[in-house]
Scaffold this motif. Structure first.
Motif, PDB file in Angstrom:
ATOM      1  N   GLU A 158     -20.466 -16.728  26.505  1.00 46.94           N
ATOM      2  CA  GLU A 158     -20.032 -17.394  27.790  1.00 46.94           C
ATOM      3  C   GLU A 158     -20.207 -18.947  27.694  1.00 46.94           C
ATOM      4  OE1 GLU A 158     -21.497 -15.735  31.281  1.00 46.94           O
ATOM      5  OE2 GLU A 158     -21.605 -13.690  30.502  1.00 46.94           O
ATOM      6  N   ASP A 159     -19.414 -19.884  28.325  1.00 51.00           N
ATOM      7  CA  ASP A 159     -19.461 -21.050  28.552  1.00 51.00           C
ATOM      8  C   ASP A 159     -20.544 -21.471  29.501  1.00 51.00           C
ATOM      9  OD1 ASP A 159     -17.596 -22.037  26.429  1.00 51.00           O
ATOM     10  OD2 ASP A 159     -16.051 -21.574  28.014  1.00 51.00           O
ATOM     11  N   GLU A 160     -21.227 -22.516  29.544  1.00 45.22           N
ATOM     12  CA  GLU A 160     -21.927 -23.140  30.566  1.00 45.22           C
ATOM     13  C   GLU A 160     -23.173 -22.567  30.476  1.00 45.22           C
ATOM     14  OE1 GLU A 160     -19.765 -23.883  34.075  1.00 45.22           O
ATOM     15  OE2 GLU A 160     -18.008 -24.260  32.979  1.00 45.22           O
ATOM     16  N   ILE A 161     -23.766 -21.416  29.905  1.00 45.75           N
ATOM     17  CA  ILE A 161     -25.056 -20.804  29.912  1.00 45.75           C
ATOM     18  C   ILE A 161     -26.187 -21.731  29.673  1.00 45.75           C
ATOM     19  CG2 ILE A 161     -26.422 -18.716  29.359  1.00 45.75           C
ATOM     20  CD1 ILE A 161     -24.261 -17.857  31.447  1.00 45.75           C
ATOM     21  N   VAL A 162     -27.161 -21.481  30.265  1.00 40.43           N
ATOM     22  CA  VAL A 162     -28.526 -22.365  30.045  1.00 40.43           C
ATOM     23  C   VAL A 162     -29.511 -21.322  29.851  1.00 40.43           C
ATOM     24  CG1 VAL A 162     -30.094 -24.084  31.001  1.00 40.43           C
ATOM     25  CG2 VAL A 162     -27.951 -24.439  31.520  1.00 40.43           C
ATOM     26  N   ILE A 163     -30.171 -21.257  28.396  1.00 41.54           N
ATOM     27  CA  ILE A 163     -31.187 -20.419  28.188  1.00 41.54           C
ATOM     28  C   ILE A 163     -32.390 -21.139  28.575  1.00 41.54           C
ATOM     29  CG2 ILE A 163     -32.368 -19.432  26.404  1.00 41.54           C
ATOM     30  CD1 ILE A 163     -30.334 -17.407  27.314  1.00 41.54           C
ATOM     31  N   VAL A 164     -33.431 -20.667  29.552  1.00 45.84           N
ATOM     32  CA  VAL A 164     -34.495 -21.126  29.606  1.00 45.84           C
ATOM     33  C   VAL A 164     -35.765 -20.162  28.640  1.00 45.84           C
ATOM     34  CG1 VAL A 164     -36.391 -21.848  31.282  1.00 45.84           C
ATOM     35  CG2 VAL A 164     -33.931 -21.819  31.908  1.00 45.84           C
TER      36      VAL A 164
ATOM     37  N   LEU B 262     -33.513 -22.844  38.774  1.00 45.44           N
ATOM     38  CA  LEU B 262     -32.213 -23.364  38.478  1.00 45.44           C
ATOM     39  C   LEU B 262     -31.108 -22.757  38.782  1.00 45.44           C
ATOM     40  CD1 LEU B 262     -32.774 -24.461  34.570  1.00 45.44           C
ATOM     41  CD2 LEU B 262     -32.425 -26.006  36.440  1.00 45.44           C
ATOM     42  N   ALA B 263     -31.183 -21.348  38.588  1.00 45.24           N
ATOM     43  CA  ALA B 263     -30.181 -20.361  39.283  1.00 45.24           C
ATOM     44  C   ALA B 263     -30.013 -20.557  40.502  1.00 45.24           C
ATOM     45  CB  ALA B 263     -30.558 -18.894  38.881  1.00 45.24           C
ATOM     46  N   GLU B 264     -31.231 -20.937  41.460  1.00 41.65           N
ATOM     47  CA  GLU B 264     -30.886 -21.130  42.902  1.00 41.65           C
ATOM     48  C   GLU B 264     -30.270 -22.819  43.158  1.00 41.65           C
ATOM     49  OE1 GLU B 264     -34.816 -21.432  44.381  1.00 41.65           O
ATOM     50  OE2 GLU B 264     -35.360 -19.158  44.096  1.00 41.65           O
ATOM     51  N   GLN B 265     -30.167 -23.456  42.120  1.00 41.89           N
ATOM     52  CA  GLN B 265     -29.491 -24.728  42.129  1.00 41.89           C
ATOM     53  C   GLN B 265     -28.015 -24.602  41.790  1.00 41.89           C
ATOM     54  OE1 GLN B 265     -31.678 -26.836  43.894  1.00 41.89           O
ATOM     55  NE2 GLN B 265     -33.238 -24.926  43.356  1.00 41.89           N
TER      56      GLN B 265
ATOM     57  N   GLN C 187     -36.482 -33.696  37.636  1.00 41.55           N
ATOM     58  CA  GLN C 187     -35.713 -34.713  36.617  1.00 41.55           C
ATOM     59  C   GLN C 187     -34.848 -33.736  35.800  1.00 41.55           C
ATOM     60  OE1 GLN C 187     -40.066 -35.800  35.718  1.00 41.55           O
ATOM     61  NE2 GLN C 187     -39.323 -37.628  34.886  1.00 41.55           N
ATOM     62  N   LEU C 188     -35.198 -32.472  35.502  1.00 40.46           N
ATOM     63  CA  LEU C 188     -34.258 -31.617  34.560  1.00 40.46           C
ATOM     64  C   LEU C 188     -32.945 -31.535  35.360  1.00 40.46           C
ATOM     65  CD1 LEU C 188     -33.631 -29.701  32.267  1.00 40.46           C
ATOM     66  CD2 LEU C 188     -35.000 -28.024  33.696  1.00 40.46           C
ATOM     67  N   LEU C 189     -33.130 -31.200  36.835  1.00 44.26           N
ATOM     68  CA  LEU C 189     -32.029 -30.929  37.602  1.00 44.26           C
ATOM     69  C   LEU C 189     -31.080 -32.153  37.610  1.00 44.26           C
ATOM     70  CD1 LEU C 189     -30.524 -28.932  39.067  1.00 44.26           C
ATOM     71  CD2 LEU C 189     -31.428 -29.919  41.066  1.00 44.26           C
ATOM     72  N   GLN C 190     -31.566 -33.358  37.772  1.00 47.59           N
ATOM     73  CA  GLN C 190     -30.904 -34.598  37.581  1.00 47.59           C
ATOM     74  C   GLN C 190     -30.286 -34.756  36.145  1.00 47.59           C
ATOM     75  OE1 GLN C 190     -29.949 -36.891  39.640  1.00 47.59           O
ATOM     76  NE2 GLN C 190     -29.094 -38.249  38.388  1.00 47.59           N
TER      77      GLN C 190
END
Length: 608
Positions: free
Chosen positions: A282-288, A253-256, A222-225
């Motif tokens: 940086e642009d487009e970084i996602v922090i988990v 997520l990094a694997e995706q 669901q998150l990836l979608q």
């Protein structure tokens, strides 16, 4: 350095910060502090709280002392203010002894408009002695909810800040927070001795944020979608409850192909700092992250905040989701929520060693959070109502308004579920109870002879998924409690008796079964898709962003500190051709105009 006291706050707003007008109650708050009066300010994240103490510090004689709980927040705000031509510094543990001495020298010579200080350093005798020797313009206590002992961000050192009023009774104080219900407001006022302060409460509404809650199915998928279909190029924050889940989710997520980085208290300070800096620069970084990440992060272009687990309270949820869309552009607060969340949080609450008064408060907060997830009416109205506002009944920008949810009369099904809990001895979990209701003859059911109870096979009209929804909603309403045995065993509560006796009816939310692929948002929903792919506007937008990135890398600062996305979008729209025209763009103050004006005009002229 110091501006003459006669300088108007509007002039500072325009000349230093590049804005033409105040928003909401900013002007009233600023004038209150400039006149030497105290203020307690409740304003949503992204509402412009910082200006409420920065402008008075510049206008009033002396140095404004800002109490800030996090080093990262100090660094970012000081960097941004310096680029705007403000004389500012900070004192915290990241400085060497020589650097501390240099800042103290600036302070003593009256060279600073603002000084940011950590609360524990401020209360040291050495710092207080220094402040007694200078002109203090004001004390600003940021993130003031940290004073609340029952809050989610409690900082013990904040309680000591009442010393400011005792030792500096003539200096105005302004306490600010984006998250405080009525009890927290009272606690702030009491602990900081702000009983005489004027209270300014701005609306908690963040109309640019779309609130959405989905039933948890396959949370990762669901998150990836969600990310791929709606925010493929955007910065975002994903919150998880445990450190282990943070690490696993970030790695997955990094694997995706998503640039995801973990952040939690179990990582070394160096790794946390590196990941935070990458997120900011940086642009487009996602922090988990766990909730250890976020406070003090003022990155304006976070386009979404996703929750993989249920927050413990509305206050925590509001503060965490408030990190999205600080620039006022469209953003998402997205969450998946399921039965296991309810079980886990109720177990944690039951096993808590807190005193009963605290446990009761936490119970009420959890119930409010669960109620928010289960409502079929407007989520924004529910959220604002919690903070004492009376909003419109429909906002038009939450999932329940955009995709109205049906409810169904389920008194009989509720009675069956509750009876099954009772007939099986109140010592089994949801999966077992659903097997009994659906008549599934498992070895375990035969072992306990529960195929012989009256509730065996009486629930075949509902699927397993539907029964899980029924149990989730019964637990969310407090009709079922979770045992402390660690197995998620369910027990009846007193509130379930009227249901079993047929004295009350029960209506359930009909969960939406979503298609595998959610429709894409309209192109205007995110900044990066605001312009069609081959349009002239898109080319100008990309050229301006490239220039901003170059300048940011040269100076070692986050790109948004040069100019916000909203400022670049205004440049695209108005296409200024002179320094005067560029100075009319929101967010372009005198200092930034001098530093960057020619370079951005060069880009714009080259695109003509």
């Amino acid at each position: 350095m110091q501006t003459a006291v006669s300088t108007s706050s509007l002039d500072v707003l325009n000349r230093v910060f590049g804005y033409s007008a105040f928003r909401g109650e900013q002007e009233a708050i600023i004038n209150q502090v400039i006149s030497g009066q105290d203020a307690l300010v409740l304003m949503p994240t992204g509402g412009g709280k910082s200006l409420c103490y920065q402008i008075p510090s510049i206008v009033r004689a002396g140095t404004g002392i800002v109490v800030s709980p996090l080093i990262a927040l100090m660094h970012n705000q000081v960097t941004a203010l310096k680029l705007q031509g403000v004389a500012v510094a900070f004192l915290n543990s990241s400085l060497s002894f020589q650097e501390v001495q240099a800042v103290e020298g600036q302070l003593m010579r009256g060279e600073l408009d603002l000084l940011y200080v950590a609360p524990e350093r401020l209360c040291q005798e050495r710092t207080l002695n220094l402040l007694h020797q200078i002109d203090v313009a004001l004390f600003a206590i940021d993130e003031a909810h940290c004073v609340s002992q029952w809050g989610h961000d409690f900082r013990p050192e904040y309680i000591q800040l009442s010393i400011l009023h005792e030792q500096f009774p003539q200096v105005p104080r302004i306490a600010l927070t984006a998250t405080a219900d009525e009890s927290t407001r009272k606690e702030i006022s009491l602990r900081l001795d702000l009983g005489a302060a004027d209270l300014f409460i701005s609306s908690f509404d963040r109309p640019n944020i779309r609130y959405r809650v989905q039933q948890k199915n396959n949370a990762r998928a669901q998150l990836l979608q969600f990310i791929n279909s709606e925010h493929p190029q955007d910065a975002g924050i994903v919150y998880c409850l445990s450190r282990k889940k943070v690490d696993e989710t970030a790695a997955w997520l990094a694997e995706q192909g998503i640039k995801a980085l973990p952040y939690h208290a179990g990582l070394s300070a160096n790794v946390r700092q590196l990941h935070q800096e990458r997120f900011l620069r940086e642009d487009e970084i996602v922090i988990v992250a766990t909730v250890a990440f976020g406070m003090g992060i003022d990155k304006p272009d976070v386009r979404y905040v996703a929750h993989m687990d249920l927050p413990k309270s509305i206050e925590a949820y509001y503060q965490e989701t408030g990190r999205a869309g600080r620039d006022g552009l469209p953003a998402d607060a997205w969450m998946v929520y399921g039965l296991q969340d309810v079980i886990m949080l109720r177990q944690m609450l039951s096993s808590s060693e807190a005193i009963e008064e605290v446990k009761r408060l936490e119970q009420r907060k959890l119930e409010a959070m669960l109620g928010f997830c289960e409502i079929i009416s407007c989520r924004r109205a529910s959220l604002l109502g919690y903070f004492g506002e009376q909003p419109e009944p429909r906002c038009g920008n939450c999932d329940n308004c955009l995709e109205p949810v049906e409810s169904w009369e389920g008194t009989t099904e509720a009675q069956k579920a509750l009876s099954c809990v009772f007939r099986t001895g109140q010592r089994f979990g949801v999966n077992y109870l659903i097997d009994v209701l659906r008549g599934k003859l498992t070895p375990r059911i035969e072992q306990f002879r529960h195929n012989e109870v009256s509730t065996f096979a009486i629930g075949q009209e509902l699927t397993e998924v539907q029964w899980r929804s029924v149990f989730r909603q019964l637990m969310a309403r407090g009709l079922l409690a979770v045992d402390m045995d660690g197995y998620g065993s369910l027990k009846l509560t007193e509130d379930s008796r009227p249901i079993l006796r047929g004295e009350e009816t029960v209506h359930f939310r009909k969960d939406i079964v979503r298609a595998k692929k959610a429709p894409r948002r309209k192109k205007t929903s995110t900044v990066y898709s605001s312009y069609s792919d081959h349009s002239e506007e898109k080319k100008i937008w990309e050229a301006l962003r490239t220039k901003r990135t170059e300048l940011a890398q040269e100076q070692g600062v986050p790109a948004y500190i040069i100019f916000h996305d909203a400022t670049l979008m205004e440049m695209v729209e108005h296409h200024p051709v002179s320094l005067h025209e560029l100075s009319q763009i929101s967010g372009v103050g005198a200092s930034k105009l001098e530093k960057y004006g020619d370079e951005f005009l060069e880009v714009l002229m080259a695109m003509e």
